[in-house]
Design a protein around this motif. Structure first.
Motif, PDB file in Angstrom:
ATOM      1  N   GLN A 149      38.521  98.268  44.304  1.00 56.94           N
ATOM      2  CA  GLN A 149      39.395  97.501  43.412  1.00 56.94           C
ATOM      3  C   GLN A 149      40.831  97.498  43.915  1.00 56.94           C
ATOM      4  OE1 GLN A 149      38.448  95.545  40.894  1.00 56.94           O
ATOM      5  NE2 GLN A 149      40.555  94.894  40.583  1.00 56.94           N
ATOM      6  N   SER A 150      41.293  98.623  44.457  1.00 55.66           N
ATOM      7  CA  SER A 150      42.674  98.673  44.963  1.00 55.66           C
ATOM      8  C   SER A 150      42.846  97.727  46.154  1.00 55.66           C
ATOM      9  CB  SER A 150      43.069 100.101  45.334  1.00 55.66           C
ATOM     10  OG  SER A 150      42.413 100.514  46.512  1.00 55.66           O
TER      11      SER A 150
ATOM     12  N   GLU B 268      32.666 105.920  40.359  1.00 55.35           N
ATOM     13  CA  GLU B 268      33.959 105.535  39.779  1.00 55.35           C
ATOM     14  C   GLU B 268      35.054 105.515  40.847  1.00 55.35           C
ATOM     15  OE1 GLU B 268      37.193 107.008  36.435  1.00 55.35           O
ATOM     16  OE2 GLU B 268      35.214 107.952  36.471  1.00 55.35           O
ATOM     17  N   LYS B 269      35.110 106.533  41.698  1.00 53.37           N
ATOM     18  CA  LYS B 269      36.118 106.570  42.768  1.00 53.37           C
ATOM     19  C   LYS B 269      35.896 105.432  43.765  1.00 53.37           C
ATOM     20  CE  LYS B 269      37.014 111.528  42.688  1.00 53.37           C
ATOM     21  NZ  LYS B 269      36.836 112.805  43.408  1.00 53.37           N
TER      22      LYS B 269
ATOM     23  N   GLN C  75      34.518 102.535  43.144  1.00 55.68           N
ATOM     24  CA  GLN C  75      34.926 101.289  42.493  1.00 55.68           C
ATOM     25  C   GLN C  75      36.450 101.146  42.495  1.00 55.68           C
ATOM     26  OE1 GLN C  75      32.781 102.053  38.839  1.00 55.68           O
ATOM     27  NE2 GLN C  75      31.191 100.548  39.358  1.00 55.68           N
ATOM     28  N   LYS C  76      37.165 102.245  42.245  1.00 50.88           N
ATOM     29  CA  LYS C  76      38.632 102.207  42.253  1.00 50.88           C
ATOM     30  C   LYS C  76      39.160 101.919  43.658  1.00 50.88           C
ATOM     31  CE  LYS C  76      39.613 105.091  38.268  1.00 50.88           C
ATOM     32  NZ  LYS C  76      40.149 106.360  37.774  1.00 50.88           N
TER      33      LYS C  76
END
Length: 191
Positions: A59-60, A52-53, A55-56
């Motif tokens: 994504q950022s 999850e981290k 991917q974030k």
């Protein structure tokens, strides 16, 4: 200002927007305490990487207009970003190579030179500046090699691992870049 960061190819690196495999490239690299310290993070509370981290994180990069993934030998090893102020025609520069196995190969210098070329030639900026922790000698040496000039410090403005640290402010102006650019162009640009 241009809307999206274009791909920029250097001799060793490719600056580009994210792709799906970047999440796994990021997850594959162990967290480096030294990197966390150079970023100004707390090395006593390093949280493990998660999908999850990751991917974030990727994504950022995707969501920022002028942020690039740094690809080296087919893998994402870091990111670079310009935060442009259209009001006064300047940008703040940031770069991070999270894969410590490629440190010391001159990639930070190449990335910085590519970004400066884009900032001054394509965006027609007047100034690019940055701030760096005073103890990050490797980064300061890289920035100086690329033409940045130290212009000041913020004494003990960052509390890191319980100790106050000093930030160094550096910048390069368009005219300074154009005085030295020819020595870099042949070294960094492909095609």
């Amino acid at each position: 200002m241009k809307n999206v960061s274009p791909a920029i190819k250097g001799l060793n690196v490719l600056l580009r927007k994210p792709k799906d495999s970047d999440v796994f490239d990021y997850l594959e690299v162990d967290i480096s305490q030294e990197l966390i310290r150079m970023y100004g993070g707390n090395t006593k509370r390093i949280a493990p990487k998660t999908l999850e981290k990751a991917q974030k994180f990727v994504q950022s990069i995707q969501e920022n207009k002028l942020e690039w993934c740094v690809e080296y030998k087919g893998k994402m090893i870091g990111q670079a970003r310009l935060t442009v102020s259209d009001i006064d025609n300047r940008a703040r520069y940031a770069v991070g190579i999270f894969d410590s196995s490629v440190w010391g190969k001159g990639l930070g210098t190449e990335i910085t030179q590519l970004i400066l070329h884009y900032a001054f030639k394509e965006l027609n900026l007047h100034r690019v500046d940055l701030r760096v922790l005073e103890y990050n000698k490797r980064a300061i040496k890289c920035y100086e090699k690329c033409g940045f000039i130290k212009e000041g410090v913020e004494r003990e403005g960052a509390l890191i691992d319980g100790k106050y640290e000093t930030d160094v402010f550096m910048s390069i102006l368009d005219r300074e870049y154009y005085e030295i650019k020819d020595q870099f162009i042949k070294m960094i640009l492909v095609g």
